[in-house]
Structure formats: structure tokens, C-alpha cells
Scaffold this motif. Structure first.
Motif, PDB file in Angstrom:
ATOM      1  N   ASP A  34      -6.929   6.913  -7.396  1.00 31.05           N
ATOM      2  CA  ASP A  34      -6.380   5.728  -6.734  1.00 31.05           C
ATOM      3  C   ASP A  34      -6.431   4.533  -7.675  1.00 31.05           C
ATOM      4  OD1 ASP A  34      -8.797   4.105  -6.389  1.00 31.05           O
ATOM      5  OD2 ASP A  34      -9.387   5.504  -4.825  1.00 31.05           O
ATOM      6  N   SER A  69       0.834  -1.196   0.000  1.00 31.70           N
ATOM      7  CA  SER A  69       0.000   0.000   0.000  1.00 31.70           C
ATOM      8  C   SER A  69       0.869   1.246   0.000  1.00 31.70           C
ATOM      9  CB  SER A  69      -0.904   0.000   1.240  1.00 31.70           C
ATOM     10  OG  SER A  69      -1.703   1.156   1.284  1.00 31.70           O
ATOM     11  N   THR A 104      -6.246   0.039  -7.537  1.00 31.11           N
ATOM     12  CA  THR A 104      -6.196  -1.220  -6.809  1.00 31.11           C
ATOM     13  C   THR A 104      -5.866  -2.328  -7.794  1.00 31.11           C
ATOM     14  OG1 THR A 104      -7.857  -0.463  -5.223  1.00 31.11           O
ATOM     15  CG2 THR A 104      -7.485  -2.830  -5.358  1.00 31.11           C
ATOM     16  N   ARG A 145       0.410   5.614  -0.233  1.00 32.91           N
ATOM     17  CA  ARG A 145      -0.507   6.759  -0.255  1.00 32.91           C
ATOM     18  C   ARG A 145       0.311   8.044  -0.396  1.00 32.91           C
ATOM     19  NH1 ARG A 145      -3.523  10.248   3.320  1.00 32.91           N
ATOM     20  NH2 ARG A 145      -5.605  10.631   2.436  1.00 32.91           N
ATOM     21  N   THR A 146       0.606   8.372  -1.627  1.00 30.03           N
ATOM     22  CA  THR A 146       1.371   9.588  -1.897  1.00 30.03           C
ATOM     23  C   THR A 146       1.436   9.835  -3.397  1.00 30.03           C
ATOM     24  OG1 THR A 146       3.480  10.732  -1.461  1.00 30.03           O
ATOM     25  CG2 THR A 146       3.611   8.441  -2.117  1.00 30.03           C
ATOM     26  N   TYR A 201      -8.195  13.080  -6.035  1.00 27.37           N
ATOM     27  CA  TYR A 201      -8.145  11.871  -5.229  1.00 27.37           C
ATOM     28  C   TYR A 201      -8.189  10.612  -6.093  1.00 27.37           C
ATOM     29  CZ  TYR A 201      -8.745  15.163  -1.464  1.00 27.37           C
ATOM     30  OH  TYR A 201      -8.570  16.221  -0.596  1.00 27.37           O
ATOM     31  N   ARG A 221      -2.458  -1.406  -3.413  1.00 29.45           N
ATOM     32  CA  ARG A 221      -3.337  -0.235  -3.401  1.00 29.45           C
ATOM     33  C   ARG A 221      -2.475   1.023  -3.394  1.00 29.45           C
ATOM     34  NH1 ARG A 221      -8.389   1.570  -1.266  1.00 29.45           N
ATOM     35  NH2 ARG A 221      -8.628   3.703  -2.061  1.00 29.45           N
ATOM     36  N   TRP A 222      -2.741   1.894  -4.356  1.00 34.44           N
ATOM     37  CA  TRP A 222      -2.128   3.222  -4.355  1.00 34.44           C
ATOM     38  C   TRP A 222      -3.251   4.245  -4.295  1.00 34.44           C
ATOM     39  CZ3 TRP A 222      -3.367   7.011  -7.824  1.00 34.44           C
ATOM     40  CH2 TRP A 222      -2.758   8.246  -7.590  1.00 34.44           C
ATOM     41  N   SER A 223      -3.041   5.312  -3.535  1.00 37.66           N
ATOM     42  CA  SER A 223      -4.000   6.412  -3.526  1.00 37.66           C
ATOM     43  C   SER A 223      -3.254   7.716  -3.303  1.00 37.66           C
ATOM     44  CB  SER A 223      -5.062   6.217  -2.441  1.00 37.66           C
ATOM     45  OG  SER A 223      -4.465   6.112  -1.168  1.00 37.66           O
ATOM     46  N   ALA A 224      -3.776   8.775  -3.892  1.00 33.98           N
ATOM     47  CA  ALA A 224      -3.186  10.098  -3.711  1.00 33.98           C
ATOM     48  C   ALA A 224      -3.486  10.598  -2.305  1.00 33.98           C
ATOM     49  CB  ALA A 224      -3.740  11.065  -4.752  1.00 33.98           C
ATOM     50  N   ASP A 225      -2.593  11.411  -1.765  1.00 39.02           N
ATOM     51  CA  ASP A 225      -2.806  11.933  -0.418  1.00 39.02           C
ATOM     52  C   ASP A 225      -3.421  13.329  -0.424  1.00 39.02           C
ATOM     53  OD1 ASP A 225      -0.639  13.266  -1.416  1.00 39.02           O
ATOM     54  OD2 ASP A 225       0.729  12.781   0.219  1.00 39.02           O
ATOM     55  N   LYS A 244     -10.503   6.357 -10.509  1.00 45.22           N
ATOM     56  CA  LYS A 244     -10.334   5.159  -9.681  1.00 45.22           C
ATOM     57  C   LYS A 244     -10.221   3.942 -10.586  1.00 45.22           C
ATOM     58  CE  LYS A 244     -12.830   7.156  -5.765  1.00 45.22           C
ATOM     59  NZ  LYS A 244     -11.630   7.293  -4.927  1.00 45.22           N
TER      60      LYS A 244
END
Length: 312
Positions: A192, A148, A194, A150-151, A190, A182-186, A240
């Protein structure tokens, strides 16, 4: 003898029995010492003990936390030997549950098993390569790998995908590897992604993520079309992506979140928005990107209801 005296004597006996039946607590220091001898100066060993009680089985779980900057070959040495730590203590057998790196990457067994040199080397490389990954050894001997991040933007998702691809030795050593990433922007937008894969992830996903990053950077997903119609020109505030690979076949679905599209817009102008909006144009570019990198996009929707995927 009075009832009070009998009760007091019975309480003393019970306390004595309880205090005399704490084998895990007594065994824990020796277990820590035995595992610490394996780990040496490369990390620290801690222990968690639960004694036998009513409806409670005794447990003794050891955790190894490696120091910052430990070399990959040293981490591999510890991984190979730590589950095979010898001793007759009840707190030794199958009690090392977790080995953690300073970056919080983790490996644990279910149940813990001794690793071969090749397996330990593959796991050590993955733990060093991916900052936050959990590698768990299943009872069937296979591996689950969960990562994972998140950045940043989609280029960080591409970096994560390439790190997983570079960890293909896990599959070579353990057989079936189930990947979950899982990657997501912080921060806004937004976006992301999966990825779920029953083999080493498809390397072409990294190219798809890089293309999405470039598309976002180009401004095509933001403002700038110059139309007077706010609904048609509404920016895409989230992309997404969900990719599932089974038996070598990858299916990608993408959901766009378009700012300001409310239920009334969608009911009254759904067909128009699906053909002539900024989101529709973005969907066409994303579909073309998928074809270019070799990862066809199975579906693209906006706000969960509008189908934007161009007809073939």
C-alpha cells in the motif's frame, strides 16, 4: 375543571405548537424543487431535515446525485450554480451540502459556497478523473482532496498519482490544496501507499510507484534466491510506502513486512538480516530506484525494527 381535563387540554396545546413549528419540513419540498430546477435531468435532489427541538438546531441538507455518464461541462455547470439556487425558503440558504457523481466522487462545502466558473471546471475535472475522490471546500476557501483506491498493484498507485497531478487546476483556482491519497492492494501481497501533500503531489511519485510495481513483478521481492537459510531468503509480503510533502519537499519512508521474521530472529541476527537477506537486497534496489526517479528514500525498515537503508 379537573386535573385530568387540564392535562389533556395542555397536551393538545403542546401538540398543536409542535405541529405548527415544523418550518423545515414545510420548506423542504420547495427547496428540492428549486435545486432540481438547476440540476435538470442531470441528477436527482434529495433532502434530509431535522426540526428544532430541545438542544437541537433545525437543519435542512440537500444532496445532489448526478446520473451516470454526465458530461464534464454539465457537471461544472451544476457545481457553479447549485450553491447559488435562489429562493426565500429557510431550506435553501447554505443547505446543499453534497454533490455526488455516479462513481461516488463527491464535492461538498464547509460551509457551501458558490463557485466561480473556473473553480467549478477544476472540481468537475477532478471528480471525473478520479473515481473515488472527495473534494471539500474549507471555510478559508482552500480545498481538501481525499482519494482512495483499493485494487491492483503499485501501477494503480501510479495512475492515482498522475490523476492528482493532472488536477493541478484545483491549486490554480482555490490556492492551497491539501491532498491525501491512499492506495492499497485488494489481495496478497498487501502492498500500500499513502501520500499526504500540501500542494499538487510530486509527479515523480508516479515513477517511483511504477518502479515498485516492476520490482514486484520481477520476483525480487518473492521467492527464488535459492538459499538454504529461510530467514535470509524470506519473501517480502508487504511494501508500505508513506510520502509526505511539505513546502515542496517530499520525504518518503518505506516499511517492508518480511514473512517469518520473529522476535528471536531479529534479536539474534538483526545485523546479519540487515546486510545479507533478500529484504536487504530489496532495500538497496528500492533506494537506487528512488535516486533514479529523483525521490530519495528517507528510511527503509523491515518488520518495524530492522533498519535496511544502505549507508550513503
Amino acid at each position: 375543571m379537573t386535573t385530568a381535563v387540564l392535562s389533556g387540554a395542555l397536551l393538545v396545546v403542546i401538540v398543536a405548537i409542535v405541529l405548527g413549528c415544523t418550518p423545515m419540513s414545510r420548506a423542504a419540498p420547495g427547496a428540492v424543487s428549486a435545486v432540481q430546477e438547476v440540476v435538470g435531468d442531470s441528477g436527482e435532489v434529495s433532502v434530509y431535515v431535522v426540526e428544532r427541538n430541545i438542544n437541537v438546531m433545525p437543519r435542512c441538507q440537500l444532496t445532489v446525485r448526478m446520473i451516470d455518464g454526465v458530461a464534464e461541462d454539465e457537471l461544472a455547470r451544476v457545481l457553479e450554480r447549485v450553491w447559488a439556487a435562489t429562493g426565500d425558503s429557510p431550506c435553501i440558504v447554505k443547505t446543499v451540502k453534497t454533490v455526488e457523481t455516479a462513481s461516488r466522487s463527491t464535492v461538498f462545502g464547509a460551509p457551501p459556497v458558490a463557485m466561480t466558473a473556473g473553480e467549478a471546471s477544476a472540481v468537475a475535472a477532478a471528480l471525473q478523473r478520479i473515481d473515488v475522490v472527495t473534494v471539500s471546500v474549507r471555510e478559508d476557501g482552500g480545498v481538501n482532496a481525499d482519494a482512495s483506491v483499493r485494487t491492483g498493484d503499485f501501477s494503480d498507485a501510479a495512475e492515482l498519482a498522475r490523476a492528482a497531478v493532472a488536477s493541478a487546476a484545483l491549486e490554480e483556482e482555490f490556492g492551497r490544496v491539501l491532498w491525501s491519497m491512499r492506495w492499497s492492494a485488494d489481495s496478497s501481497p498487501y502492498d500500500d501507499a499513502t501520500v499526504t501533500s500540501d500542494i499538487t503531489p510530486d509527479a515523480r511519485l508516479a515513477d517511483l510507484f511504477d518502479g515498485l510495481a516492476a520490482l514486484r513483478d520481477s520476483g525480487a521481492l518473492g521467492d527464488g534466491y535459492g538459499t538454504d537459510d529461510a530467514a535470509l531468503d524470506a519473501p517480502i509480503i508487504a511494501v508500505k510506502l508513506n510520502a509526505i510533502t511539505e513546502s515542496g519537499s517530499t520525504v518518503v519512508g518505506i516499511g517492508l513486512t518480511v514473512a517469518g521474521w520473529d522476535a528471536d530472529d531479529l534479536d539474534a541476527r538483526g545485523a546479519e538480516l540487515a546486510q545479507s537477506s533478500r529484504a536487504a537486497e530489496a532495500a538497496r534496489m528500492i533506494a537506487a530506484l528512488g535516486e533514479e526517479v529523483g525521490v530519495p528514500i528517507g528510511s527503509i525498515t523491515a518488520n518495524g525494527t530492522v533498519d535496511l537503508l544502505p549507508e550513503p
